[in-house]
Motif scaffolding. Structure first.
Motif, PDB file in Angstrom:
ATOM      1  N   PRO A 163       0.823  -1.219   0.000  1.00 57.15           N
ATOM      2  CA  PRO A 163       0.000   0.000   0.000  1.00 57.15           C
ATOM      3  C   PRO A 163       0.859   1.272   0.000  1.00 57.15           C
ATOM      4  O   PRO A 163       1.842   1.369   0.741  1.00 57.15           O
ATOM      5  CB  PRO A 163      -0.816  -0.118   1.291  1.00 57.15           C
ATOM      6  N   ASP A 220      -2.599   5.017  -6.673  1.00 60.95           N
ATOM      7  CA  ASP A 220      -2.118   4.101  -5.634  1.00 60.95           C
ATOM      8  C   ASP A 220      -2.297   4.702  -4.245  1.00 60.95           C
ATOM      9  O   ASP A 220      -2.623   3.989  -3.284  1.00 60.95           O
ATOM     10  CB  ASP A 220      -0.641   3.762  -5.864  1.00 60.95           C
ATOM     11  N   GLY A 254      -6.083   0.328   2.217  1.00 58.63           N
ATOM     12  CA  GLY A 254      -5.175  -0.799   2.382  1.00 58.63           C
ATOM     13  C   GLY A 254      -4.891  -1.598   1.125  1.00 58.63           C
ATOM     14  O   GLY A 254      -4.230  -2.639   1.187  1.00 58.63           O
ATOM     15  N   GLN A 255      -5.344  -1.091  -0.036  1.00 62.26           N
ATOM     16  CA  GLN A 255      -5.087  -1.804  -1.289  1.00 62.26           C
ATOM     17  C   GLN A 255      -3.626  -1.619  -1.703  1.00 62.26           C
ATOM     18  O   GLN A 255      -3.039  -0.562  -1.508  1.00 62.26           O
ATOM     19  CB  GLN A 255      -5.997  -1.297  -2.400  1.00 62.26           C
ATOM     20  N   ALA A 256      -3.079  -2.664  -2.281  1.00 66.70           N
ATOM     21  CA  ALA A 256      -1.679  -2.634  -2.696  1.00 66.70           C
ATOM     22  C   ALA A 256      -1.477  -1.725  -3.903  1.00 66.70           C
ATOM     23  O   ALA A 256      -2.350  -1.619  -4.772  1.00 66.70           O
ATOM     24  CB  ALA A 256      -1.205  -4.039  -3.036  1.00 66.70           C
ATOM     25  N   ALA A 257      -0.319  -1.080  -3.954  1.00 69.35           N
ATOM     26  CA  ALA A 257       0.042  -0.230  -5.092  1.00 69.35           C
ATOM     27  C   ALA A 257       0.277  -1.094  -6.327  1.00 69.35           C
ATOM     28  O   ALA A 257       0.813  -2.196  -6.238  1.00 69.35           O
ATOM     29  CB  ALA A 257       1.294   0.572  -4.779  1.00 69.35           C
ATOM     30  N   THR A 298       1.510   5.075   0.928  1.00 70.94           N
ATOM     31  CA  THR A 298       1.059   5.997   1.977  1.00 70.94           C
ATOM     32  C   THR A 298       1.834   7.310   1.990  1.00 70.94           C
ATOM     33  O   THR A 298       1.494   8.215   2.735  1.00 70.94           O
ATOM     34  CB  THR A 298       1.212   5.352   3.373  1.00 70.94           C
ATOM     35  N   ASN A 327      -5.989   4.394  -3.410  1.00 68.49           N
ATOM     36  CA  ASN A 327      -6.296   3.005  -3.073  1.00 68.49           C
ATOM     37  C   ASN A 327      -5.653   2.588  -1.754  1.00 68.49           C
ATOM     38  O   ASN A 327      -6.197   1.767  -1.012  1.00 68.49           O
ATOM     39  CB  ASN A 327      -5.828   2.074  -4.192  1.00 68.49           C
ATOM     40  N   GLY A 328      -4.502   3.172  -1.449  1.00 72.41           N
ATOM     41  CA  GLY A 328      -3.814   2.856  -0.209  1.00 72.41           C
ATOM     42  C   GLY A 328      -4.583   3.280   1.029  1.00 72.41           C
ATOM     43  O   GLY A 328      -4.364   2.743   2.117  1.00 72.41           O
TER      44      GLY A 328
END
Length: 199
Positions: A39, A79, A86-89, A41, A82-83
């Motif tokens: 993720p 990204d 908690g979604q992955a980049a 951040t 989405n982060g």
């Protein structure tokens, strides 16, 4: 500032606001600022150096999307968004040269943006500039020859060719490093012939 069409005053005001959450960082050439699969951040503002963003396609081939230089935020916005959940980049960010700069926590930056109108206008300009860049990139990839894509790269990133690897440029152009070498040789031969004609 010229690239994103903001005034000196706006840039200074936003910089002063973000300074409250900025943390210095430095990485060596080849180190990741952001990894695909983790993720995102952090926003990375570059004081010096060059970063490259890209992704791996379904065949595992590395595809370069763009380069970031001094005075820019090396950021993959989708990204970061989405982060938040908690979604992955999907994209990576890697240092093409040694980099010094500042990291900003995305969540804290969003909170500051909500509190300051000058930041809202500033980030809107950044988003608009990013959309324009993506549109031009799509055109360059889909509608032009490799020679024209190289010319467009040189126009968009003046002076960058001498600072980064031929492999990175080839990835950006969607060609092999071997073909990149050939394009350079052809361009040099053409320039030499042009000088001879003028002499």
């Amino acid at each position: 500032m010229k690239r994103i069409d903001v005034s000196d005053e706006s840039y200074t005001n936003v910089t002063n606001i973000l300074a409250t959450i900025a943390k210095p960082f430095h990485v060596r050439k080849g180190e990741y600022l952001q990894r695909a699969g983790v993720p995102a951040t952090q926003v990375h503002w570059l004081a010096s150096g060059v970063a490259r963003s890209g992704f791996f396609n379904r065949d595992g081939v590395e595809m370069t999307l763009r380069f970031y230089r001094e005075g820019e935020s090396a950021t993959t916005l989708t990204d970061l968004i989405n982060g938040e959940t908690g979604q992955a980049a999907v994209q990576f960010l890697i240092a093409e040269t040694p980099i010094h700069g500042f990291t900003l926590d995305w969540k804290l930056a969003c909170e500051l943006r909500a509190q300051h109108e000058v930041m809202q206008h500033y980030h809107l300009n950044i988003a608009m500039a990013g959309l324009q860049s993506l549109a031009q990139r799509a055109y360059n990839c889909g509608e032009t020859s490799a020679q024209e894509r190289l010319a467009a790269f040189r126009e968009e990133y003046p002076g960058l060719e001498a600072r980064i690897s031929q492999r990175a440029i080839a990835s950006y152009l969607g060609i092999t490093p071997q073909y990149m070498s050939r394009l350079r040789r052809e361009a040099e031969a053409e320039a030499t012939a042009g000088e001879a004609r003028r002499a």
